[in-house]
Scaffold this active site. Structure first.
Site, PDB file in Angstrom:
ATOM      1  N   ARG A 102       0.107  -6.979  -7.141  1.00 56.42           N
ATOM      2  CA  ARG A 102       1.138  -7.458  -6.210  1.00 56.42           C
ATOM      3  C   ARG A 102       0.713  -8.831  -5.738  1.00 56.42           C
ATOM      4  O   ARG A 102      -0.365  -8.985  -5.163  1.00 56.42           O
ATOM      5  CB  ARG A 102       1.254  -6.508  -5.008  1.00 56.42           C
ATOM      6  CG  ARG A 102       1.937  -7.168  -3.817  1.00 56.42           C
ATOM      7  CD  ARG A 102       2.334  -6.214  -2.731  1.00 56.42           C
ATOM      8  NE  ARG A 102       3.394  -5.327  -3.180  1.00 56.42           N
ATOM      9  CZ  ARG A 102       4.145  -4.610  -2.365  1.00 56.42           C
ATOM     10  NH1 ARG A 102       3.968  -4.677  -1.055  1.00 56.42           N
ATOM     11  NH2 ARG A 102       5.083  -3.818  -2.831  1.00 56.42           N
ATOM     12  N   HIS A 129      10.638  -6.935  -8.309  1.00 55.83           N
ATOM     13  CA  HIS A 129       9.945  -5.703  -7.887  1.00 55.83           C
ATOM     14  C   HIS A 129      10.423  -4.561  -8.802  1.00 55.83           C
ATOM     15  O   HIS A 129      11.147  -3.670  -8.366  1.00 55.83           O
ATOM     16  CB  HIS A 129      10.251  -5.419  -6.421  1.00 55.83           C
ATOM     17  CG  HIS A 129       9.319  -4.452  -5.760  1.00 55.83           C
ATOM     18  ND1 HIS A 129       8.255  -3.858  -6.429  1.00 55.83           N
ATOM     19  CD2 HIS A 129       9.284  -3.961  -4.487  1.00 55.83           C
ATOM     20  CE1 HIS A 129       7.613  -3.058  -5.579  1.00 55.83           C
ATOM     21  NE2 HIS A 129       8.218  -3.096  -4.406  1.00 55.83           N
ATOM     22  N   GLN A 132       9.932  -0.663  -7.970  1.00 60.80           N
ATOM     23  CA  GLN A 132      10.818  -0.215  -6.893  1.00 60.80           C
ATOM     24  C   GLN A 132      12.196   0.138  -7.442  1.00 60.80           C
ATOM     25  O   GLN A 132      12.760   1.185  -7.133  1.00 60.80           O
ATOM     26  CB  GLN A 132      10.947  -1.337  -5.847  1.00 60.80           C
ATOM     27  CG  GLN A 132      11.927  -1.017  -4.736  1.00 60.80           C
ATOM     28  CD  GLN A 132      11.411   0.059  -3.808  1.00 60.80           C
ATOM     29  OE1 GLN A 132      10.312  -0.044  -3.303  1.00 60.80           O
ATOM     30  NE2 GLN A 132      12.203   1.100  -3.580  1.00 60.80           N
ATOM     31  N   ASP A 224      17.788  -5.057   2.117  1.00 59.18           N
ATOM     32  CA  ASP A 224      16.339  -5.271   2.240  1.00 59.18           C
ATOM     33  C   ASP A 224      16.126  -6.247   3.391  1.00 59.18           C
ATOM     34  O   ASP A 224      17.075  -6.871   3.888  1.00 59.18           O
ATOM     35  CB  ASP A 224      15.784  -5.828   0.909  1.00 59.18           C
ATOM     36  CG  ASP A 224      14.274  -6.052   0.938  1.00 59.18           C
ATOM     37  OD1 ASP A 224      13.583  -5.425   1.769  1.00 59.18           O
ATOM     38  OD2 ASP A 224      13.772  -6.856   0.117  1.00 59.18           O
ATOM     39  N   CYS A 264      14.415  -0.373   0.208  1.00 51.59           N
ATOM     40  CA  CYS A 264      13.078  -0.227  -0.394  1.00 51.59           C
ATOM     41  C   CYS A 264      12.007   0.040   0.652  1.00 51.59           C
ATOM     42  O   CYS A 264      10.960   0.582   0.326  1.00 51.59           O
ATOM     43  CB  CYS A 264      12.741  -1.478  -1.192  1.00 51.59           C
ATOM     44  SG  CYS A 264      12.775  -2.983  -0.207  1.00 51.59           S
ATOM     45  N   ARG A 292       8.851   6.657  -5.715  1.00 50.74           N
ATOM     46  CA  ARG A 292       7.911   5.646  -6.202  1.00 50.74           C
ATOM     47  C   ARG A 292       6.741   6.343  -6.898  1.00 50.74           C
ATOM     48  O   ARG A 292       6.277   5.912  -7.939  1.00 50.74           O
ATOM     49  CB  ARG A 292       7.374   4.794  -5.034  1.00 50.74           C
ATOM     50  CG  ARG A 292       8.393   3.922  -4.325  1.00 50.74           C
ATOM     51  CD  ARG A 292       8.853   2.751  -5.152  1.00 50.74           C
ATOM     52  NE  ARG A 292       7.781   1.907  -5.625  1.00 50.74           N
ATOM     53  CZ  ARG A 292       7.188   0.933  -4.919  1.00 50.74           C
ATOM     54  NH1 ARG A 292       7.599   0.657  -3.700  1.00 50.74           N
ATOM     55  NH2 ARG A 292       6.216   0.190  -5.435  1.00 50.74           N
TER      56      ARG A 292
END
Ligand code: CP
Ligand code: NVA
Length: 307
Positions: A102, A129, A132, A224, A264, A292
């Protein structure tokens, strides 16, 4: 599938294999059936940004698969002191079987894959991402029984989540509408890539500044944070610009009656979404967060397992 860096690189068959294995691993975990598909394997997890879900789900997932995860904070490894991606990739490839990273620059993830010789998994960059969004689509499938032909509306910042949603929806044949203010749209190259995939899958893509236009007839509503990691200095300005994009009960009521709400996480209640929506009966955010784990276990098993 050698790496998981961008959803655009995956075929529809890759999506299907990930979902099929995730479903099986989820069932096995719930039933207490051991599933040590990565016995003796190790995963290095490089983080140059904060994380709750990504860190814990990869770490626990690797353990449940019989492998061993190493948390490598950039504060602690030499990468954070200027060691090159090239040397890091070469060295880590001699020790471990896979790398999850990440970080900020998407090109760093691509370089890690290019210079190393183990599978690399993108655990979020400024641009994308993908893990996700695979978990999100798996969650939609669980709740709706299908993906193709559904409509997802993303309301807010055209950020990494929005970019990967464009990639993902276009690939699986879901319609997607993104409403974001001028200057905060999705990445233009990703839009082109998604349009290309949408042609093949039959999905429709709508990009607009109008949240009401985007949310009309949506089966899935997604938002988000307005302030992604690394944008903290722009917080005040962003809040002003994005306020008309808040997903509140008035806007949410314009989606389909049986629409589900996704985020998310982490969420900022009172900003991108109000409490009545995110904590309401149509919100499936915790199923989404749980998935996830199952989806990433499938990704790791497919990339790092014996083929
Ligand atoms: N959704 C997500 O990636 O959460 P974290 O930042 O907590 O990992
Ligand atoms: N867009 C957010 C997602 C966090 C999971 C960020 O990049 O901070």
């Amino acid at each position: 599938m050698e790496h998981l860096i961008s959803l655009h690189d995956l075929t529809l068959e890759d999506f299907e294999s990930i979902f099929k294995l995730a479903e099986k691993l989820k069932r096995q975990q719930k039933e207490g059936i051991s599933h040590h598909l990565l016995k003796g394997k190790t995963l290095g997890m490089i983080f140059t940004k904060s994380s709750t879900r990504t860190r814990v789900s990869f770490e626990v997932g690797m353990y449940q698969l019989g492998g061993y995860p190493l948390f490598l904070s950039s504060n602690d490894i030499q990468l954070g002191r200027g060691e090159t991606i090239y040397d890091t990739a070469q060295v880590l490839s001699r020790y471990i079987d896979g790398i999850m990273i990440r970080t900020f620059a998407h090109s760093d993830v691509e370089d890690l894959a290019r210079y190393g010789n183990v599978p690399v998994i993108n655990g979020l960059t400024d641009l994308m991402h993908p893990c996700q969004i695979l978990a999100d689509l798996f969650t939609v499938y669980e709740h709706k029984g299908t993906l193709k032909g559904l409509k997802l509306a993303y309301i807010g910042d055209g950020n990494n989540i929005a970019n990967s949603l464009l990639h993902g929806c276009a690939k699986v044949g879901m319609d997607i509408a993104v409403a974001s203010p001028k200057g905060y749209e999705c990445d233009s190259q990703i839009v082109e890539e998604a349009k290309e995939d949408a042609k093949a899958s039959g999905s429709n893509i709508l990009l607009t500044e109008d949240p009401e236009e985007a949310i009309k007839d949506a089966d899935v509503v997604y938002t988000d944070t307005w302030v992604s990691m690394g944008q903290e200095a722009e917080k005040e300005e962003r809040i002003k610009i994005f306020m008309p994009y808040q997903v509140n009960s008035n806007l949410f009521s314009k989606a389909r009656e049986d629409a589900i709400f996704l985020h998310c996480l982490p969420a900022y209640r009172g900003y991108e979404v109000t409490e009545d929506v995110i904590d309401g009966s149509q919100s499936v955010i915790f199923d989404e967060a749980e998935n996830r784990l199952h989806v990433q276990k499938a990704i790791m098993a497919l990339l790092m397992g014996n083929r």
